[in-house]
Design a protein around this motif. Structure first.
Motif, PDB file in Angstrom:
ATOM      1  N   LYS A   1       0.844  -1.194   0.000  1.00 17.77           N
ATOM      2  CA  LYS A   1       0.000   0.000   0.000  1.00 17.77           C
ATOM      3  C   LYS A   1       0.879   1.243   0.000  1.00 17.77           C
ATOM      4  O   LYS A   1       1.838   1.333   0.755  1.00 17.77           O
TER       5      LYS A   1
ATOM      6  N   LEU B   1      -5.302   9.498   0.073  1.00 14.23           N
ATOM      7  CA  LEU B   1      -5.743   8.126   0.333  1.00 14.23           C
ATOM      8  C   LEU B   1      -4.740   7.150  -0.283  1.00 14.23           C
ATOM      9  O   LEU B   1      -3.659   7.542  -0.687  1.00 14.23           O
TER      10      LEU B   1
ATOM     11  N   HIS C   1      -3.318   3.595  -2.606  1.00 13.98           N
ATOM     12  CA  HIS C   1      -3.420   2.640  -3.700  1.00 13.98           C
ATOM     13  C   HIS C   1      -2.731   1.362  -3.255  1.00 13.98           C
ATOM     14  O   HIS C   1      -1.665   1.402  -2.640  1.00 13.98           O
TER      15      HIS C   1
ATOM     16  N   SER D   1      -7.593   1.396  -6.143  1.00 10.61           N
ATOM     17  CA  SER D   1      -7.433   2.809  -5.802  1.00 10.61           C
ATOM     18  C   SER D   1      -8.589   3.281  -4.922  1.00 10.61           C
ATOM     19  O   SER D   1      -9.757   3.031  -5.238  1.00 10.61           O
ATOM     20  N   LYS D   2      -8.272   3.963  -3.854  1.00 15.83           N
ATOM     21  CA  LYS D   2      -9.300   4.604  -3.044  1.00 15.83           C
ATOM     22  C   LYS D   2      -9.872   5.798  -3.812  1.00 15.83           C
ATOM     23  O   LYS D   2      -9.425   6.148  -4.900  1.00 15.83           O
ATOM     24  N   ASN D   3     -10.872   6.460  -3.222  1.00 17.33           N
ATOM     25  CA  ASN D   3     -11.601   7.526  -3.889  1.00 17.33           C
ATOM     26  C   ASN D   3     -10.689   8.632  -4.428  1.00 17.33           C
ATOM     27  O   ASN D   3      -9.889   9.206  -3.687  1.00 17.33           O
TER      28      ASN D   3
ATOM     29  N   SER E   1      -9.924   6.186  -9.180  1.00 19.23           N
ATOM     30  CA  SER E   1     -10.720   5.332  -8.271  1.00 19.23           C
ATOM     31  C   SER E   1     -10.903   3.914  -8.799  1.00 19.23           C
ATOM     32  O   SER E   1     -11.761   3.179  -8.306  1.00 19.23           O
TER      33      SER E   1
ATOM     34  N   ASP F   1     -10.506  -0.081  -9.781  1.00 23.43           N
ATOM     35  CA  ASP F   1     -10.119  -1.359  -9.180  1.00 23.43           C
ATOM     36  C   ASP F   1     -10.188  -2.440 -10.256  1.00 23.43           C
ATOM     37  O   ASP F   1     -11.199  -2.558 -10.956  1.00 23.43           O
TER      38      ASP F   1
END
Length: 218
Positions: free
Chosen positions: A32, A64, A66, A79-81, A184, A186
């Motif tokens: 991460k 945030l 990844h 990926s987060k927002n 964002s 995935d």
């Protein structure tokens, strides 16, 4: 009954002739990052014996994360927002991701005609770019879109060998796949394979089925 047998044997022939290059069953990672990039280099049951994974964040307005993960037979890039990132997977490179003759794959894929990524899930638009190297200087690349709005819905992304100009498929030294998801995004991979063209696989399967039926009749 005979028709069922022929179909079953033909299907078996189709799957028997694919070569799994990476099924992500070992070399587990859980990496991460919140900025910049990071790479992992893990021993795995893959061509060359090692899998190199590098992910890079290009935009992250909310600080945030990844993540890249290899576990239980899947590879995921997540990926987060509002995080925009890309991930590179390479086989036949050294621990820094560089080309090194000591790590060359020397893989003979001349009996195959396609490279195929089996995608288990993808939410937003994404692109997979494959770069192949044969010999010391011959490099060629091709890119394909991954269909979006396919969460938990499998799809395949295939690259015909004819798309890679000048590559000697009897001596593949490096394979690199870059997965560029949109913001964002995935994406989850199940496996990466070399396969013959579909017509060849069906013909091989039908040939095996016909031979088995002939022997049974005799």
């Amino acid at each position: 009954m005979r028709a069922i047998l022929l179909v079953a044997l033909a299907t078996a022939g189709v799957f028997a002739h694919a070569l799994v290059l990476d099924d992500f069953t070992d070399g587990n990672i859980n990496d991460k990052i919140f900025s910049g990039s990071n790479a992992t280099y893990t021993a795995a049951t893959v061509p060359g014996g090692f899998r190199y994974v590098m992910h890079n964040i290009t935009a992250n307005p909310f600080s945030l994360s990844h993540s890249t993960t290899v576990v239980n037979g899947i590879f995921s890039t997540s990926s987060k927002n509002e995080v925009d990132a890309d991930t590179t997977i390479a086989w036949g490179v050294d621990s820094t991701g560089s080309v090194n003759i000591a790590n060359d794959l020397n893989a003979n894929l001349s009996s195959f005609t396609q490279l195929k990524f089996n995608v288990l899930s993808n939410d937003n638009p994404a692109t997979i770019t494959v770069v192949l190297r044969s010999g010391s200087t011959t490099v060629s690349s091709a890119a394909k879109a991954v269909m979006p709005n396919m969460v938990t819905t499998p799809q395949s992304v295939s690259f015909d060998f004819s798309e890679f100009a000048g590559i000697n498929f009897a001596d593949i030294d490096t394979i690199v796949a870059n997965i560029n998801t949109s913001t964002s995004g995935d994406l989850v991979l199940d496996s990466f394979e070399a396969v013959p063209e579909p017509g060849t696989m069906i013909a091989l399967g039908l040939g095996a089925a016909a031979l088995a039926a002939r022997r049974r009749k005799a």
